[in-house]
Design a protein around this motif. Structure first.
Motif, PDB file in Angstrom:
ATOM      1  N   UNK A  12       4.894  -8.889   2.010  1.00  0.00           N
ATOM      2  CA  UNK A  12       6.193  -8.328   1.438  1.00  0.00           C
ATOM      3  C   UNK A  12       6.466  -8.918   0.188  1.00  0.00           C
ATOM      4  N   UNK A  13       6.021 -10.243  -0.166  1.00  0.00           N
ATOM      5  CA  UNK A  13       6.478 -10.670  -1.363  1.00  0.00           C
ATOM      6  C   UNK A  13       5.672 -10.272  -2.569  1.00  0.00           C
ATOM      7  N   UNK A  14       4.346  -9.916  -2.219  1.00  0.00           N
ATOM      8  CA  UNK A  14       3.627  -9.076  -3.267  1.00  0.00           C
ATOM      9  C   UNK A  14       4.304  -7.666  -3.416  1.00  0.00           C
ATOM     10  N   UNK A  15       4.770  -6.881  -2.625  1.00  0.00           N
ATOM     11  CA  UNK A  15       5.398  -5.749  -3.093  1.00  0.00           C
ATOM     12  C   UNK A  15       6.628  -5.839  -3.546  1.00  0.00           C
ATOM     13  N   UNK A  16       7.389  -6.788  -3.355  1.00  0.00           N
ATOM     14  CA  UNK A  16       8.812  -6.999  -3.886  1.00  0.00           C
ATOM     15  C   UNK A  16       8.615  -7.551  -5.306  1.00  0.00           C
ATOM     16  N   UNK A  17       7.592  -8.093  -5.706  1.00  0.00           N
ATOM     17  CA  UNK A  17       7.316  -8.553  -7.038  1.00  0.00           C
ATOM     18  C   UNK A  17       6.233  -7.804  -7.886  1.00  0.00           C
ATOM     19  N   UNK A  18       5.658  -6.702  -7.468  1.00  0.00           N
ATOM     20  CA  UNK A  18       4.817  -5.854  -7.971  1.00  0.00           C
ATOM     21  C   UNK A  18       5.635  -4.464  -8.254  1.00  0.00           C
ATOM     22  N   UNK A  19       5.982  -4.244  -9.521  1.00  0.00           N
ATOM     23  CA  UNK A  19       6.896  -3.237  -9.843  1.00  0.00           C
ATOM     24  C   UNK A  19       6.221  -1.709 -10.070  1.00  0.00           C
ATOM     25  N   UNK A  26       2.211   2.859   3.294  1.00  0.00           N
ATOM     26  CA  UNK A  26       2.748   2.431   4.708  1.00  0.00           C
ATOM     27  C   UNK A  26       2.585   0.813   4.363  1.00  0.00           C
ATOM     28  N   UNK A  27       3.546  -0.041   4.639  1.00  0.00           N
ATOM     29  CA  UNK A  27       3.372  -1.462   4.734  1.00  0.00           C
ATOM     30  C   UNK A  27       3.368  -1.720   6.039  1.00  0.00           C
ATOM     31  N   UNK A  28       2.380  -2.269   6.880  1.00  0.00           N
ATOM     32  CA  UNK A  28       2.174  -2.566   8.281  1.00  0.00           C
ATOM     33  C   UNK A  28       2.256  -4.095   8.604  1.00  0.00           C
ATOM     34  N   UNK A  29       3.407  -4.745   9.022  1.00  0.00           N
ATOM     35  CA  UNK A  29       3.635  -6.278   9.359  1.00  0.00           C
ATOM     36  C   UNK A  29       3.306  -6.497  10.584  1.00  0.00           C
ATOM     37  N   UNK A  30       2.219  -6.989  10.799  1.00  0.00           N
ATOM     38  CA  UNK A  30       1.416  -7.135  12.233  1.00  0.00           C
ATOM     39  C   UNK A  30       1.656  -8.493  12.743  1.00  0.00           C
ATOM     40  N   UNK A  31       2.591  -9.078  13.640  1.00  0.00           N
ATOM     41  CA  UNK A  31       2.823 -10.083  14.089  1.00  0.00           C
ATOM     42  C   UNK A  31       3.239 -10.989  13.054  1.00  0.00           C
ATOM     43  N   UNK A  49      14.199  -5.875  -4.626  1.00  0.00           N
ATOM     44  CA  UNK A  49      14.542  -4.828  -3.736  1.00  0.00           C
ATOM     45  C   UNK A  49      13.976  -3.571  -4.169  1.00  0.00           C
ATOM     46  N   UNK A  50      14.126  -3.167  -5.477  1.00  0.00           N
ATOM     47  CA  UNK A  50      13.611  -1.795  -6.048  1.00  0.00           C
ATOM     48  C   UNK A  50      12.208  -1.481  -5.943  1.00  0.00           C
ATOM     49  N   UNK A  51      11.520  -2.767  -5.911  1.00  0.00           N
ATOM     50  CA  UNK A  51      10.176  -2.567  -6.015  1.00  0.00           C
ATOM     51  C   UNK A  51       9.755  -2.416  -4.446  1.00  0.00           C
ATOM     52  N   UNK A  52      10.206  -3.173  -3.538  1.00  0.00           N
ATOM     53  CA  UNK A  52       9.914  -3.128  -2.199  1.00  0.00           C
ATOM     54  C   UNK A  52      10.190  -1.640  -2.031  1.00  0.00           C
ATOM     55  N   UNK A  53      11.183  -0.860  -2.278  1.00  0.00           N
ATOM     56  CA  UNK A  53      11.746   0.289  -1.497  1.00  0.00           C
ATOM     57  C   UNK A  53      10.831   1.302  -2.269  1.00  0.00           C
ATOM     58  N   UNK A  54       9.853   1.116  -2.856  1.00  0.00           N
ATOM     59  CA  UNK A  54       8.643   2.068  -3.282  1.00  0.00           C
ATOM     60  C   UNK A  54       7.824   2.494  -2.240  1.00  0.00           C
ATOM     61  N   UNK A 102      17.567  -6.991   0.696  1.00  0.00           N
ATOM     62  CA  UNK A 102      16.320  -6.618   0.058  1.00  0.00           C
ATOM     63  C   UNK A 102      15.706  -5.219   0.388  1.00  0.00           C
ATOM     64  N   UNK A 103      16.739  -4.500   0.955  1.00  0.00           N
ATOM     65  CA  UNK A 103      16.342  -2.952   1.418  1.00  0.00           C
ATOM     66  C   UNK A 103      16.062  -2.782   2.628  1.00  0.00           C
ATOM     67  N   UNK A 104      16.319  -3.688   3.699  1.00  0.00           N
ATOM     68  CA  UNK A 104      15.836  -3.347   5.287  1.00  0.00           C
ATOM     69  C   UNK A 104      16.766  -2.289   5.730  1.00  0.00           C
ATOM     70  N   UNK A 105      18.060  -2.134   5.482  1.00  0.00           N
ATOM     71  CA  UNK A 105      19.008  -1.271   5.888  1.00  0.00           C
ATOM     72  C   UNK A 105      18.709   0.017   5.174  1.00  0.00           C
ATOM     73  N   UNK A 106      18.335  -0.013   3.902  1.00  0.00           N
ATOM     74  CA  UNK A 106      18.080   1.335   3.149  1.00  0.00           C
ATOM     75  C   UNK A 106      16.936   2.018   3.839  1.00  0.00           C
ATOM     76  N   UNK A 107      15.824   1.261   4.236  1.00  0.00           N
ATOM     77  CA  UNK A 107      14.829   1.747   4.772  1.00  0.00           C
ATOM     78  C   UNK A 107      15.015   2.483   6.007  1.00  0.00           C
TER      79      UNK A 107
END
Length: 295
Positions: free
Chosen positions: A111-118, A124-129, A204-209, A255-260
């Motif tokens: 998640x941090x990588x996605x947020x900081x990579x424009x 699909x970002x799959x967050x497993x446990x 936030x903009x980066x994560x929402x990609x 950070x975009x959770x509600x937007x998603x």
């Protein structure tokens, strides 16, 4: 096909998680990249790699071979930068994008990588446990790492410059010492935009990609504490679990959770009877919770 809704009461699965069943998009499958968790290495994901290859023949599956075993205790921002460099050429060679799966601590790194990579092209970002809202519990890992500290006093170490040099302290979230967490957490507090920082809008903009965020966890995990942290739930000051939609980060959409959620891009699975180390090794979990998103 319309999304189906998972609905349970307080302390269980957040009521707003959606499960989309996606049809095959046709053509070649997108590459899958996996970021491992605490004390793991690529060899631990041989079953998951086999499941993907059997169900989607020809898929390029890469478990990034960085910060393995003891090196996974290094500070998370350091790990994020290393994994970003390793992921960059894979994304560059995938014109139609990639899927990213982060397991356990690797879910936070992802998640941090996605947020900081424009310029990422993760579909699909799959967050497993993964402890997405942090960790607060006396698990076996914690007792091995910090034998002289119980959960009630680990903040004395974690919320110091020395403690922030250890990965687990980067997401230690003590609900009884909220001010110390907000002021001292170098990783999770800014990642969640719970502490103001100048990069918040960009992150936030980066994560929402991403096109889909998939959250997977369950009540018998035994390591992620509370287990609902995998689904963005967490304790309040009384150690009562509040579901995702009650969290300030969701209500304020920091950070975009509600937007998603509102755009139908938030999916999930909550499955009982699965221990933490088994999530990536069970075929039924793959078929139900992971495979539908790898199209």
């Amino acid at each position: 096909m319309p999304p189906s809704r998972l609905a349970v009461g307080r302390g269980g699965v957040p009521r707003l998680l959606l499960l989309l069943v996606l049809g095959c998009a046709g053509g070649a499958y997108r590459p899958v990249v996996i970021i491992h968790g605490l004390f793991d290495s690529p060899s631990d994901f041989r079953h998951l790699r086999a499941f993907i290859n059997e169900s989607h023949p020809g898929t390029e599956v890469t478990v990034l071979d960085l910060f393995d075993r003891g090196a996974s205790l290094r500070p998370l921002w350091l790990q994020v930068e290393g994994f970003r460099r390793a992921l960059a050429p894979i994304m560059a060679n995938a014109a139609d994008g990639v899927h990213l799966l982060g397991y356990s601590q690797g879910g936070l790194i992802s998640r941090a990588l996605l947020a900081t990579t424009p310029d990422h092209n993760v579909r699909s970002f799959i967050s497993l446990a993964a402890p997405q809202m942090g960790q607060y519990g006396d698990t076996a890992y914690l007792q091995w790492l910090f034998p002289r500290h119980m959960k009630s006093n680990l903040y004395r170490l974690c919320y110091t410059p020395l403690g922030q040099g250890v990965s687990i302290c980067n997401y230690w979230n003590d609900p009884h010492h909220r001010d110390l967490y907000l002021n001292s957490s170098d990783f999770l507090a800014p990642l969640n935009d719970e502490r103001m920082h100048p990069n918040a809008s960009e992150w936030k903009r980066n994560l929402l990609r991403i096109q889909n965020l998939v959250l997977i966890g369950g009540p018998d995990d035994g390591v992620i504490t509370p287990w609902q942290s995998s689904l963005f739930g967490f304790y309040d000051a009384n150690e009562t679990v509040r579901d995702m939609e009650e969290q300030e980060v969701f209500v304020r959409d920091t950070f975009g959770l509600r937007t998603l959620l509102l755009r139908g891009a938030l999916g999930g699975c909550a499955v009982p009877g699965v221990a933490h180390t088994a999530w990536h090794s069970l075929r039924p979990i793959f078929e139900r919770c992971i495979r539908p998103w790898l199209t």
